[in-house]
Motif scaffolding. Sequence first.
Motif, PDB file in Angstrom:
ATOM      1  N   LYS A 297       0.817  -1.216   0.000  1.00  0.00           N
ATOM      2  CA  LYS A 297       0.000   0.000   0.000  1.00  0.00           C
ATOM      3  C   LYS A 297       0.851   1.266   0.000  1.00  0.00           C
ATOM      4  O   LYS A 297       0.576   2.213  -0.742  1.00  0.00           O
ATOM      5  N   ASP A 298       1.886   1.309   0.821  1.00  0.00           N
ATOM      6  CA  ASP A 298       2.719   2.514   0.898  1.00  0.00           C
ATOM      7  C   ASP A 298       3.450   2.794  -0.411  1.00  0.00           C
ATOM      8  O   ASP A 298       3.732   3.939  -0.739  1.00  0.00           O
ATOM      9  N   LYS A 299       3.782   1.742  -1.157  1.00  0.00           N
ATOM     10  CA  LYS A 299       4.546   1.920  -2.392  1.00  0.00           C
ATOM     11  C   LYS A 299       3.670   2.321  -3.582  1.00  0.00           C
ATOM     12  O   LYS A 299       4.154   2.900  -4.544  1.00  0.00           O
ATOM     13  N   ILE A 300       2.380   2.002  -3.518  1.00  0.00           N
ATOM     14  CA  ILE A 300       1.514   2.263  -4.664  1.00  0.00           C
ATOM     15  C   ILE A 300       0.574   3.440  -4.415  1.00  0.00           C
ATOM     16  O   ILE A 300      -0.110   3.904  -5.324  1.00  0.00           O
ATOM     17  N   CYS A 301       0.555   3.942  -3.175  1.00  0.00           N
ATOM     18  CA  CYS A 301      -0.331   5.057  -2.844  1.00  0.00           C
ATOM     19  C   CYS A 301       0.094   6.312  -3.602  1.00  0.00           C
ATOM     20  O   CYS A 301       1.280   6.598  -3.756  1.00  0.00           O
ATOM     21  N   ILE A 302      -0.891   7.084  -4.082  1.00  0.00           N
ATOM     22  CA  ILE A 302      -0.600   8.294  -4.865  1.00  0.00           C
ATOM     23  C   ILE A 302      -0.248   9.485  -3.972  1.00  0.00           C
ATOM     24  O   ILE A 302       0.257  10.487  -4.462  1.00  0.00           O
ATOM     25  N   LEU A 303      -0.534   9.379  -2.673  1.00  0.00           N
ATOM     26  CA  LEU A 303      -0.264  10.483  -1.752  1.00  0.00           C
ATOM     27  C   LEU A 303       1.159  10.390  -1.208  1.00  0.00           C
ATOM     28  O   LEU A 303       1.708   9.297  -1.084  1.00  0.00           O
ATOM     29  N   GLU A 304       1.759  11.537  -0.886  1.00  0.00           N
ATOM     30  CA  GLU A 304       3.074  11.528  -0.257  1.00  0.00           C
ATOM     31  C   GLU A 304       3.009  10.858   1.108  1.00  0.00           C
ATOM     32  O   GLU A 304       3.902  10.125   1.507  1.00  0.00           O
ATOM     33  N   GLU A 305       1.919  11.121   1.821  1.00  0.00           N
ATOM     34  CA  GLU A 305       1.691  10.467   3.117  1.00  0.00           C
ATOM     35  C   GLU A 305       0.327   9.794   3.065  1.00  0.00           C
ATOM     36  O   GLU A 305      -0.697  10.458   2.931  1.00  0.00           O
ATOM     37  N   ARG A 306       0.330   8.480   3.142  1.00  0.00           N
ATOM     38  CA  ARG A 306      -0.915   7.716   2.968  1.00  0.00           C
ATOM     39  C   ARG A 306      -1.953   8.112   4.016  1.00  0.00           C
ATOM     40  O   ARG A 306      -1.673   8.124   5.207  1.00  0.00           O
ATOM     41  N   ASN A 307      -3.158   8.427   3.547  1.00  0.00           N
ATOM     42  CA  ASN A 307      -4.263   8.787   4.439  1.00  0.00           C
ATOM     43  C   ASN A 307      -5.567   8.429   3.735  1.00  0.00           C
ATOM     44  O   ASN A 307      -6.083   9.187   2.918  1.00  0.00           O
ATOM     45  N   CYS A 308      -6.091   7.251   4.026  1.00  0.00           N
ATOM     46  CA  CYS A 308      -7.197   6.682   3.245  1.00  0.00           C
ATOM     47  C   CYS A 308      -8.553   7.158   3.773  1.00  0.00           C
ATOM     48  O   CYS A 308      -9.254   6.420   4.469  1.00  0.00           O
ATOM     49  N   ASN A 309      -8.908   8.382   3.445  1.00  0.00           N
ATOM     50  CA  ASN A 309     -10.241   8.862   3.779  1.00  0.00           C
ATOM     51  C   ASN A 309     -10.641   9.937   2.776  1.00  0.00           C
ATOM     52  O   ASN A 309      -9.787  10.530   2.105  1.00  0.00           O
ATOM     53  N   PRO A 310     -11.931  10.175   2.619  1.00  0.00           N
ATOM     54  CA  PRO A 310     -12.409  11.074   1.559  1.00  0.00           C
ATOM     55  C   PRO A 310     -12.001  12.537   1.749  1.00  0.00           C
ATOM     56  O   PRO A 310     -12.073  13.311   0.796  1.00  0.00           O
ATOM     57  N   VAL A 311     -11.583  12.904   2.949  1.00  0.00           N
ATOM     58  CA  VAL A 311     -11.144  14.281   3.190  1.00  0.00           C
ATOM     59  C   VAL A 311      -9.745  14.501   2.610  1.00  0.00           C
ATOM     60  O   VAL A 311      -9.461  15.543   2.013  1.00  0.00           O
ATOM     61  N   LYS A 312      -8.882  13.503   2.759  1.00  0.00           N
ATOM     62  CA  LYS A 312      -7.491  13.647   2.353  1.00  0.00           C
ATOM     63  C   LYS A 312      -7.214  13.146   0.932  1.00  0.00           C
ATOM     64  O   LYS A 312      -6.239  13.558   0.307  1.00  0.00           O
ATOM     65  N   CYS A 313      -8.052  12.246   0.427  1.00  0.00           N
ATOM     66  CA  CYS A 313      -7.763  11.620  -0.873  1.00  0.00           C
ATOM     67  C   CYS A 313      -9.003  11.626  -1.757  1.00  0.00           C
ATOM     68  O   CYS A 313     -10.041  11.058  -1.379  1.00  0.00           O
ATOM     69  N   GLU A 314      -8.887  12.209  -2.933  1.00  0.00           N
ATOM     70  CA  GLU A 314     -10.029  12.263  -3.850  1.00  0.00           C
ATOM     71  C   GLU A 314     -10.404  10.875  -4.369  1.00  0.00           C
ATOM     72  O   GLU A 314     -11.563  10.625  -4.704  1.00  0.00           O
ATOM     73  N   ARG A 315      -9.422   9.974  -4.412  1.00  0.00           N
ATOM     74  CA  ARG A 315      -9.717   8.609  -4.877  1.00  0.00           C
ATOM     75  C   ARG A 315     -10.552   7.845  -3.853  1.00  0.00           C
ATOM     76  O   ARG A 315     -11.328   6.972  -4.206  1.00  0.00           O
ATOM     77  N   ALA A 316     -10.366   8.163  -2.576  1.00  0.00           N
ATOM     78  CA  ALA A 316     -11.130   7.481  -1.529  1.00  0.00           C
ATOM     79  C   ALA A 316     -12.592   7.884  -1.560  1.00  0.00           C
ATOM     80  O   ALA A 316     -13.477   7.088  -1.227  1.00  0.00           O
ATOM     81  N   ALA A 317     -12.864   9.124  -1.949  1.00  0.00           N
ATOM     82  CA  ALA A 317     -14.249   9.617  -2.020  1.00  0.00           C
ATOM     83  C   ALA A 317     -14.982   8.926  -3.162  1.00  0.00           C
ATOM     84  O   ALA A 317     -14.613   9.054  -4.329  1.00  0.00           O
ATOM     85  N   GLY A 318     -15.997   8.164  -2.837  1.00  0.00           N
ATOM     86  CA  GLY A 318     -16.797   7.477  -3.847  1.00  0.00           C
ATOM     87  C   GLY A 318     -16.100   6.311  -4.518  1.00  0.00           C
ATOM     88  O   GLY A 318     -16.549   5.829  -5.564  1.00  0.00           O
ATOM     89  N   HIS A 319     -15.023   5.835  -3.908  1.00  0.00           N
ATOM     90  CA  HIS A 319     -14.264   4.714  -4.494  1.00  0.00           C
ATOM     91  C   HIS A 319     -15.163   3.526  -4.836  1.00  0.00           C
ATOM     92  O   HIS A 319     -15.088   2.967  -5.938  1.00  0.00           O
ATOM     93  N   PHE A 320     -16.020   3.133  -3.901  1.00  0.00           N
ATOM     94  CA  PHE A 320     -16.827   1.928  -4.105  1.00  0.00           C
ATOM     95  C   PHE A 320     -17.941   2.127  -5.135  1.00  0.00           C
ATOM     96  O   PHE A 320     -18.508   1.157  -5.623  1.00  0.00           O
ATOM     97  N   ASP A 321     -18.232   3.366  -5.485  1.00  0.00           N
ATOM     98  CA  ASP A 321     -19.202   3.624  -6.553  1.00  0.00           C
ATOM     99  C   ASP A 321     -18.605   3.323  -7.931  1.00  0.00           C
ATOM    100  O   ASP A 321     -19.323   3.049  -8.876  1.00  0.00           O
ATOM    101  N   ARG A 322     -17.274   3.383  -8.031  1.00  0.00           N
ATOM    102  CA  ARG A 322     -16.607   3.275  -9.321  1.00  0.00           C
ATOM    103  C   ARG A 322     -15.786   2.001  -9.497  1.00  0.00           C
ATOM    104  O   ARG A 322     -15.399   1.654 -10.615  1.00  0.00           O
ATOM    105  N   ILE A 323     -15.496   1.316  -8.393  1.00  0.00           N
ATOM    106  CA  ILE A 323     -14.474   0.278  -8.441  1.00  0.00           C
ATOM    107  C   ILE A 323     -14.834  -0.904  -9.335  1.00  0.00           C
ATOM    108  O   ILE A 323     -13.984  -1.434 -10.054  1.00  0.00           O
ATOM    109  N   ASN A 324     -16.090  -1.351  -9.336  1.00  0.00           N
ATOM    110  CA  ASN A 324     -16.417  -2.532 -10.131  1.00  0.00           C
ATOM    111  C   ASN A 324     -16.236  -2.283 -11.625  1.00  0.00           C
ATOM    112  O   ASN A 324     -15.728  -3.151 -12.354  1.00  0.00           O
ATOM    113  N   ASP A 325     -16.626  -1.117 -12.095  1.00  0.00           N
ATOM    114  CA  ASP A 325     -16.427  -0.804 -13.512  1.00  0.00           C
ATOM    115  C   ASP A 325     -14.936  -0.705 -13.834  1.00  0.00           C
ATOM    116  O   ASP A 325     -14.500  -1.114 -14.921  1.00  0.00           O
ATOM    117  N   ALA A 326     -14.155  -0.182 -12.889  1.00  0.00           N
ATOM    118  CA  ALA A 326     -12.708  -0.076 -13.097  1.00  0.00           C
ATOM    119  C   ALA A 326     -12.075  -1.458 -13.225  1.00  0.00           C
ATOM    120  O   ALA A 326     -11.260  -1.714 -14.120  1.00  0.00           O
TER     121      ALA A 326
END
Length: 819
Positions: A297-326
């Motif tokens: 996770k730390d090596k593939i995360c797009i953030l300089e400091e990993r923080n998996c929540n919708p406030v800190k990461c735009e990918r975390a916001a609505g992730h599960f709405d998009r993931i199956n199509d991805a």
Amino acid sequence: MYVIKDNVIKLSVRGLVEFICRSGDIDNRTGGFSDVRLMQEGTRMHKKIQKSMGASYRAEVPLKIELPETVENIDYIIRLEGRADGIISDFHEEADGSKTPVGKVIIDEIKTMQSDVEKLEQPVSVHEAQAKVYGYIYMVQNHLSGIGVQMTYANPETEKIKRFTKEYSKEELTEWFETLINSFKRWSDFVFCEREKRTASIKKLSFPFEYRKGQKKLVTGVYHCIGEARNLFIQASTGVGKTISTIYPAVCAMGQSKADKIFYLTSKTITRTVAEETFSILRRQGLSMRTVTLTAKDKICILEERNCNPVKCERAAGHFDRINDAVYDMITHEMVIDREKVMEYAKKHCVCPFEMSLDISYWCDGIICDYNYVFDPNVALKRYFGEGNRGEYIFLVDEAHNLVDRARQMYSAILVKEDFLTIKKYVKDTDRALYNSLEKCNAGLLEYKRKCDTIDVIDYLGTFPAALERCYVRLQHFLEHHKNHPQQEEILQFFFTLRHFLNMYDCMDEKYLIYTKHDENNHFYMKLFCVDPSTNLSERLAQGRSAVFFSATLLPVNYFKEMLTADTQDYAVYAQSSFDSKKRRIVIGKDVSSRYTRRNAGEYRKVCRYIAETVQVHPGRYLVFFPSYGYLQQVKENYEQMYKPDEIIMGAEGGTPKLTAEQNLIVQLPSMKEQEKENFLSLFENVQGSGSLLGFCVMGGIFSEGIDLKRESLIGTIIVGTGIPMISKERNLLRDYFDGCGKDGYAYAYIYPGMNKVLQSAGRVIRTEEDCGVIILLDDRFLTPGYEKLYPREWNEIYPVTKHNFKNILADFWKNLVQ
């Protein structure tokens, strides 16, 4: 999520709805992660509610439905299975003892939550979908015209309950269910079409190379072990072709429906690359097989400091709405799914690349990943191994000698007293109940601290675990209600530490020790020390079909059997080396030692002389391995005074210096960055200049295994010492434990781990049949029976030397080699 056998794809009702109906954000700001104790609390609450419901309530009703489907002339069945928490109705008992519902029927689905259930305004959509599937199955099988669905939410701590109930007609629920199944059908169609292609391609597959000596026997042995659902240990030197010899028969076993997935497990990134290339070789032979490489996770995360929540990461916001199509986009377009491809598709669909890679693994035949994803209780892929799930999995464990110590770390746990004091300060003004609970735990540790001088082994923890349990529950509640606390990240990490400690305490057996100790910073800690990880590992291995452990250094093999599977009856194969032993010379300096009592200036200079004469006899590139950085530094200082080599200082910047001096020296530094490591190796790989090159390294470090320097890139290793770990109180606990088990405790704690480091370091020299070189062991202990019995079979000729005849022995080797 699913298991396939013949033409049936079997999955749980919960697995189906969690996959199809999930939505929303990734959010790490709570401690709301399922684990054993929360499940136990949930089970207790379930039973309490069920018992309170009266005679019209049937609890834990198993339900199953089979749905025939077709795709491209392939007939298959979707089998849904589950267990309804409750069915509410009046029942008529039939002659055969079965019960038929009479009148109105309601399906009850109970969910426990740590949050305040009274604040729920509507049921969670995934929970409601699970209840509706149970309702549909029961309605169809009992020929009902409609059914009620009830969601019962309960908080185990407060025991408050809130219910939501809704009635559905047969037509309404049928339409909803068919839409759900049709959403899943594109995935199940994909699976059966791809399996058909895969099986057809495997039938045409042949071994991609001409078999080396003993290799066909090795391949056959792996195939038969998988067929018999047995474990296999392979001791095979470099050049045998271990990777293709294990992957190829595993793929063939899949073609015979003897396995469903291959997990290729490694401890280092570089060996993952070898596995990827091996699968690519088979694809070039016609194999149709999709593989994914999981990246930390730390090596593939797009953030300089990993923080998996919708406030800190735009990918975390609505992730599960998009993931199956991805995921569907990727698996229908790619067969080789590596880090770069995951990053590309994750960016395209704005989803978390790490979570995406885990979801992709569902739809791949081969999963290349670190040991952690299978064995670590905190990191393991719960979609495969959670709740005791089992599958027809093959585990190919590369460099398996590393797994013993890695598993000890995974299944051990530490609590640091000072951490409780830190978290107390963070929550003092926010949650007095948690503050008091932390203080009670701190007081418990203080009692142990007062009794501990240097190290104290404890037989029984009394009521201390109960205090930790209460603190854990309070922490869980705190994290649920204070998502934006300034020290939220530190509190969350402490929560994980406490959870791991409690989980390991739950699974402790006689193969654990509990001890307390002061560390080098004078912090006081308590450790649950897993001295023998075989029970934990074998439980996980039992969730698959077969495991193949392979390495160039699995000696003695019964030691590894005991430590990894606890079954000395497991099969073992010693793969013959195809290498011409005349192209290698093994020399042991019998007048030198690295014993602590012999570490002095005279001994260091003696080591320096051996190194210098090695290079003088035959200039080239050599690696010198030392038992520690301290020892390395002592020899380096003496060597520079005696022989004045040109020291090369490698930084993180690029560029490969020329070798201008007669002797050039480069030194491994602690905590080298990836670029510094690559620069170090580039000096060996890219021959520039005519001077010799010495690389001073540490045994067991980043250059002692997993690097591949062929031909002139490396013509010799000089290994100083027997590699035994530094004597420590913890290592002595290991020694005493195995002594108490009737084993040779000193060998288990010191000699075997040390000799594995030696053999790995020695293995850097001969990588291909074209290679030649020398292996020089500088320690008289290598000539004692305890070490001689650990030599690989291919070490069939050893040359003991002293400083007086060393140069002649080496010169003779190089002279005969040229002739």
